[in-house]
Scaffold this motif. Structure first.
Motif, PDB file in Angstrom:
ATOM      1  N   SER A  10     -11.864 -11.610  10.562  1.00 50.82           N
ATOM      2  CA  SER A  10     -11.950 -11.848   9.242  1.00 50.82           C
ATOM      3  C   SER A  10     -10.514 -12.583   8.832  1.00 50.82           C
ATOM      4  O   SER A  10      -9.512 -11.965   9.004  1.00 50.82           O
ATOM      5  N   VAL A  11     -10.527 -13.660   8.169  1.00 47.19           N
ATOM      6  CA  VAL A  11      -9.284 -14.366   7.625  1.00 47.19           C
ATOM      7  C   VAL A  11      -9.612 -14.168   5.866  1.00 47.19           C
ATOM      8  O   VAL A  11      -9.985 -15.100   5.274  1.00 47.19           O
ATOM      9  N   ILE A  12      -8.669 -13.494   5.231  1.00 45.49           N
ATOM     10  CA  ILE A  12      -8.705 -13.411   3.621  1.00 45.49           C
ATOM     11  C   ILE A  12      -7.570 -13.708   3.081  1.00 45.49           C
ATOM     12  O   ILE A  12      -6.524 -13.254   3.365  1.00 45.49           O
ATOM     13  N   GLY A  13      -7.364 -14.498   2.029  1.00 46.68           N
ATOM     14  CA  GLY A  13      -6.473 -14.903   1.466  1.00 46.68           C
ATOM     15  C   GLY A  13      -5.933 -13.598   0.417  1.00 46.68           C
ATOM     16  O   GLY A  13      -6.862 -13.094  -0.178  1.00 46.68           O
ATOM     17  N   ALA A  14      -4.770 -13.584   0.282  1.00 41.41           N
ATOM     18  CA  ALA A  14      -4.222 -12.357  -0.341  1.00 41.41           C
ATOM     19  C   ALA A  14      -3.606 -12.538  -1.336  1.00 41.41           C
ATOM     20  O   ALA A  14      -3.235 -11.411  -2.254  1.00 41.41           O
ATOM     21  N   GLN A  15      -3.392 -13.691  -1.968  1.00 41.80           N
ATOM     22  CA  GLN A  15      -2.802 -14.091  -3.190  1.00 41.80           C
ATOM     23  C   GLN A  15      -3.747 -14.787  -4.159  1.00 41.80           C
ATOM     24  O   GLN A  15      -4.717 -14.193  -4.309  1.00 41.80           O
ATOM     25  N   ILE A 260      -7.394 -10.333   8.798  1.00 40.45           N
ATOM     26  CA  ILE A 260      -5.899 -10.891   8.637  1.00 40.45           C
ATOM     27  C   ILE A 260      -5.947 -11.064   7.281  1.00 40.45           C
ATOM     28  O   ILE A 260      -6.546 -12.104   6.731  1.00 40.45           O
ATOM     29  N   GLY A 261      -4.932 -10.653   6.542  1.00 39.34           N
ATOM     30  CA  GLY A 261      -4.422 -11.120   5.193  1.00 39.34           C
ATOM     31  C   GLY A 261      -3.445 -12.170   5.217  1.00 39.34           C
ATOM     32  O   GLY A 261      -2.429 -12.069   5.920  1.00 39.34           O
ATOM     33  N   VAL A 262      -3.769 -13.200   4.607  1.00 36.08           N
ATOM     34  CA  VAL A 262      -2.973 -14.492   4.380  1.00 36.08           C
ATOM     35  C   VAL A 262      -2.139 -14.740   3.258  1.00 36.08           C
ATOM     36  O   VAL A 262      -2.941 -14.527   2.113  1.00 36.08           O
ATOM     37  N   ALA A 263      -0.853 -14.715   3.307  1.00 40.13           N
ATOM     38  CA  ALA A 263      -0.074 -14.691   2.038  1.00 40.13           C
ATOM     39  C   ALA A 263       1.163 -15.681   2.502  1.00 40.13           C
ATOM     40  O   ALA A 263       1.866 -15.611   3.687  1.00 40.13           O
ATOM     41  N   ILE A 309       5.044  -8.341  -3.387  1.00 38.06           N
ATOM     42  CA  ILE A 309       4.621  -7.014  -2.623  1.00 38.06           C
ATOM     43  C   ILE A 309       3.648  -6.281  -3.351  1.00 38.06           C
ATOM     44  O   ILE A 309       2.694  -5.662  -2.518  1.00 38.06           O
ATOM     45  N   ASP A 310       3.768  -5.952  -4.514  1.00 39.65           N
ATOM     46  CA  ASP A 310       2.942  -4.981  -5.150  1.00 39.65           C
ATOM     47  C   ASP A 310       1.598  -5.493  -5.343  1.00 39.65           C
ATOM     48  O   ASP A 310       0.537  -4.639  -4.970  1.00 39.65           O
ATOM     49  N   GLN A 311       1.420  -6.952  -5.428  1.00 39.25           N
ATOM     50  CA  GLN A 311      -0.007  -7.490  -5.453  1.00 39.25           C
ATOM     51  C   GLN A 311      -0.681  -7.588  -4.023  1.00 39.25           C
ATOM     52  O   GLN A 311      -1.858  -7.445  -3.722  1.00 39.25           O
ATOM     53  N   LEU A 312       0.266  -7.884  -2.974  1.00 43.52           N
ATOM     54  CA  LEU A 312      -0.031  -7.728  -1.335  1.00 43.52           C
ATOM     55  C   LEU A 312      -0.448  -6.100  -1.221  1.00 43.52           C
ATOM     56  O   LEU A 312      -1.684  -6.227  -0.431  1.00 43.52           O
ATOM     57  N   ASN A 313      -0.191  -5.195  -1.851  1.00 42.30           N
ATOM     58  CA  ASN A 313      -0.508  -3.780  -1.664  1.00 42.30           C
ATOM     59  C   ASN A 313      -2.022  -3.738  -2.184  1.00 42.30           C
ATOM     60  O   ASN A 313      -3.005  -3.107  -1.816  1.00 42.30           O
ATOM     61  N   ILE A 314      -2.165  -4.323  -3.436  1.00 44.73           N
ATOM     62  CA  ILE A 314      -3.597  -4.317  -3.996  1.00 44.73           C
ATOM     63  C   ILE A 314      -4.449  -5.050  -3.172  1.00 44.73           C
ATOM     64  O   ILE A 314      -5.687  -4.572  -2.777  1.00 44.73           O
ATOM     65  N   ALA A 315      -4.194  -6.085  -2.564  1.00 43.40           N
ATOM     66  CA  ALA A 315      -5.052  -6.941  -1.855  1.00 43.40           C
ATOM     67  C   ALA A 315      -5.372  -6.150  -0.713  1.00 43.40           C
ATOM     68  O   ALA A 315      -6.614  -6.226  -0.096  1.00 43.40           O
ATOM     69  N   ASN A 316      -4.432  -5.469   0.024  1.00 46.17           N
ATOM     70  CA  ASN A 316      -4.491  -4.501   1.232  1.00 46.17           C
ATOM     71  C   ASN A 316      -5.397  -3.492   0.834  1.00 46.17           C
ATOM     72  O   ASN A 316      -6.414  -3.224   1.750  1.00 46.17           O
ATOM     73  N   ALA A 317      -5.533  -2.812  -0.280  1.00 43.42           N
ATOM     74  CA  ALA A 317      -6.189  -1.660  -0.730  1.00 43.42           C
ATOM     75  C   ALA A 317      -7.657  -2.114  -0.803  1.00 43.42           C
ATOM     76  O   ALA A 317      -8.727  -1.222  -0.565  1.00 43.42           O
ATOM     77  N   THR A 318      -8.118  -3.344  -1.095  1.00 39.92           N
ATOM     78  CA  THR A 318      -9.359  -3.686  -1.231  1.00 39.92           C
ATOM     79  C   THR A 318      -9.932  -4.511  -0.142  1.00 39.92           C
ATOM     80  O   THR A 318     -11.059  -4.855  -0.069  1.00 39.92           O
ATOM     81  N   ILE A 373      10.759 -10.514   6.923  1.00 39.09           N
ATOM     82  CA  ILE A 373       9.384  -9.985   7.495  1.00 39.09           C
ATOM     83  C   ILE A 373       9.284  -8.708   7.654  1.00 39.09           C
ATOM     84  O   ILE A 373       8.194  -8.304   7.345  1.00 39.09           O
ATOM     85  N   LYS A 374      10.338  -7.930   8.215  1.00 37.80           N
ATOM     86  CA  LYS A 374      10.094  -6.450   8.181  1.00 37.80           C
ATOM     87  C   LYS A 374      10.008  -5.640   7.186  1.00 37.80           C
ATOM     88  O   LYS A 374       9.411  -4.576   6.869  1.00 37.80           O
ATOM     89  N   ARG A 375      10.704  -6.342   6.022  1.00 31.77           N
ATOM     90  CA  ARG A 375      10.424  -5.691   4.693  1.00 31.77           C
ATOM     91  C   ARG A 375       9.197  -5.613   4.363  1.00 31.77           C
ATOM     92  O   ARG A 375       8.514  -4.742   3.579  1.00 31.77           O
ATOM     93  N   ILE A 376       8.572  -6.773   4.476  1.00 37.55           N
ATOM     94  CA  ILE A 376       7.203  -6.861   4.091  1.00 37.55           C
ATOM     95  C   ILE A 376       6.057  -5.754   4.729  1.00 37.55           C
ATOM     96  O   ILE A 376       5.350  -5.234   4.407  1.00 37.55           O
ATOM     97  N   GLU A 377       6.470  -5.750   6.162  1.00 36.81           N
ATOM     98  CA  GLU A 377       5.875  -4.727   6.938  1.00 36.81           C
ATOM     99  C   GLU A 377       6.072  -3.390   6.295  1.00 36.81           C
ATOM    100  O   GLU A 377       5.149  -2.379   6.206  1.00 36.81           O
ATOM    101  N   ALA A 378       7.239  -2.919   6.050  1.00 35.12           N
ATOM    102  CA  ALA A 378       7.650  -1.718   5.578  1.00 35.12           C
ATOM    103  C   ALA A 378       7.015  -1.288   4.275  1.00 35.12           C
ATOM    104  O   ALA A 378       6.612  -0.242   4.095  1.00 35.12           O
ATOM    105  N   GLU A 379       7.143  -2.228   3.466  1.00 34.22           N
ATOM    106  CA  GLU A 379       6.395  -1.982   2.167  1.00 34.22           C
ATOM    107  C   GLU A 379       4.937  -1.913   1.787  1.00 34.22           C
ATOM    108  O   GLU A 379       4.491  -1.372   1.139  1.00 34.22           O
ATOM    109  N   THR A 380       4.267  -2.469   2.910  1.00 37.67           N
ATOM    110  CA  THR A 380       2.738  -2.675   2.889  1.00 37.67           C
ATOM    111  C   THR A 380       2.211  -1.790   4.170  1.00 37.67           C
ATOM    112  O   THR A 380       0.933  -1.344   3.684  1.00 37.67           O
TER     113      THR A 380
END
Length: 400
Positions: A10-15, A260-263, A309-318, A373-380
């Motif tokens: 699946s491909v899901i928009g994250a923003q 796959i979350g797209v942002a 990134i806080d919103q990306l974490n919310i998107a990942n949680a759901t 890019i690595k910071r996004i990975e680390a924070e999420t």
């Protein structure tokens, strides 16, 4: 790539939408048998560039450009028939046959022209506008929830009395005229063109899975526009998460092998509503112009800002993303510093001030771009499997 992603991806928009989902779907589509869209309507706009030519789709999944791939429009969709007819005509004009591989759910609802007029009337009556695209999506879902909607399974029926019965009530409540003759004409033309495409898509997808076919699910809009989990009331009228897509297609949750979350590497929003990382002045205009941030559906200039990134974490949680696709990294090439929202605070990360457009290897990115890019990975806690470095199909870094 399917070997690492699995048979149901699946491909899901994250923003807030417009993240560039169409491009990753277009890339993955060559490896999947079925490309399915689940929810929403012509308020979605997917733009991809192939051999220098731009294609914009509002109802058809982006993967429809690939010959031989089976296309499914699920029961969660609301379909404006003239828009669908136009997209089919466009595809055929480019020599792409679609009718022999198009499968439309008999339970999908129809968006009538009067729904669009009602949408506009409702928007104008609100003390604070929502920013709707005025494509009739909300009113069509209103009819669906009220159990007064017309589903695709009735396309071949005589709907003249049905349409005539709505004239007085629509006029009384919304001040909108229903052009019965035009509505019936649209129905008749659609029946002649796509009547044979209307089937039980739940059964079709179930059989596809049991016979070993792979399925690519193309999400519409994005998580922050979800009717339940988005920034209400400035949201769309459907469920835009993975769970919503599965509901709209009639697929069981356990069948999904990757999500796959797209942002974007930054962030945009169309219409009203909260935007904590919205840029100001020159920065907003710079991001808009470099990113070409004008709505593919409405043409409206998008509000632009920085990654949250806080919103990306919310998107990942759901959704439970297995990979990120970070798009439009090259739009940030001219930034000296790049603000990013992390744990409720804007943190300035180092820019790279060099050209990343068209780079297809992660190792060839500037060090600061790699660090971003690595910071996004680390924070999420989610790996970035795909990085877009330009609008073209080939301008993508793949790390799966």
């Amino acid at each position: 790539m399917q070997s690492s992603l699995g048979p149901v991806t699946s491909v899901i928009g994250a923003q807030w939408g417009d993240e560039g989902k169409g491009k990753i779907v277009d890339i993955l589509a060559s490896e999947y048998d079925v490309i399915a869209r689940a929810c929403g309507g012509a308020n979605a706009g997917h733009t991809i560039v192939v051999e220098g030519e731009k294609h914009v789709f509002h109802l058809m999944p982006s993967g429809c450009l690939h010959e031989g791939k089976q296309i499914v429009l699920g029961s969660g969709l609301v379909i404006h028939l003239p828009t669908l007819m136009k997209e089919i005509e466009t595809l055929e004009g480019h020599g792409i046959s679609i009718l022999d591989r198009l499968h439309i759910s008999n339970a999908a609802h129809i968006v009538f022209d009067y729904h669009k007029e009602v949408d506009g009337a409702l928007e104008e009556s609100r003390p604070q506008p929502i920013g709707t695209t005025k494509r009739g999506i909300g009113p069509a879902y209103m009819d669906k929830a009220a159990r007064t909607g017309v589903r695709m399974e009735r396309l071949g029926k005589d709907l003249s009395k049905e349409m005539q019965s709505r004239v007085s009530s629509i006029k009384k409540i919304y001040g909108v005229d229903v052009d019965v003759e035009t509505e019936l004409k649209n129905i008749a033309e659609a029946q002649e063109k796509i009547g044979h495409c209307i089937i039980d898509t739940v059964a079709y997808l179930s059989e596809a899975r049991t016979t070993g076919k792979s399925i690519l699910i193309e999400g519409a809009q994005a998580v922050l526009l979800d009717i339940d989990h988005g920034t209400y009331p400035f949201v769309t009228s459907s469920s835009t998460t993975l769970a919503g897509a599965l509901q709209g297609l009639g697929l069981p949750p356990m069948c999904v092998t990757s999500c796959i979350g797209v942002a974007k590497a930054y962030c945009t929003r169309v219409g009203e509503g909260v935007f904590d990382t919205e840029a100001e002045g020159g920065a907003q205009e710079r991001l808009r112009e470099r990113g070409g941030e004008y709505g593919s559906t409405t043409g409206r200039p998008r509000r632009t800002g920085w990654l949250n990134i806080d919103q990306l974490n919310i998107a990942n949680a759901t959704n439970g993303f297995t990979h990120w696709n970070v798009t439009k990294l090259d739009v940030l090439d001219e930034e000296e510093v790049i603000p990013v929202m992390i744990n409720g605070k804007l943190e300035e990360l180092a820019g790279w001030k060099s050209n990343t457009a068209g780079i297809t290897s992660f190792d060839k990115l500037p060090e600061s771009a790699q660090a971003y890019i690595k910071r996004i990975e680390a924070e999420t806690g989610v790996s970035v499997g795909f990085i877009g470095t330009g609008p073209g199909r080939e301008e993508m870094i793949t790390r799966t």
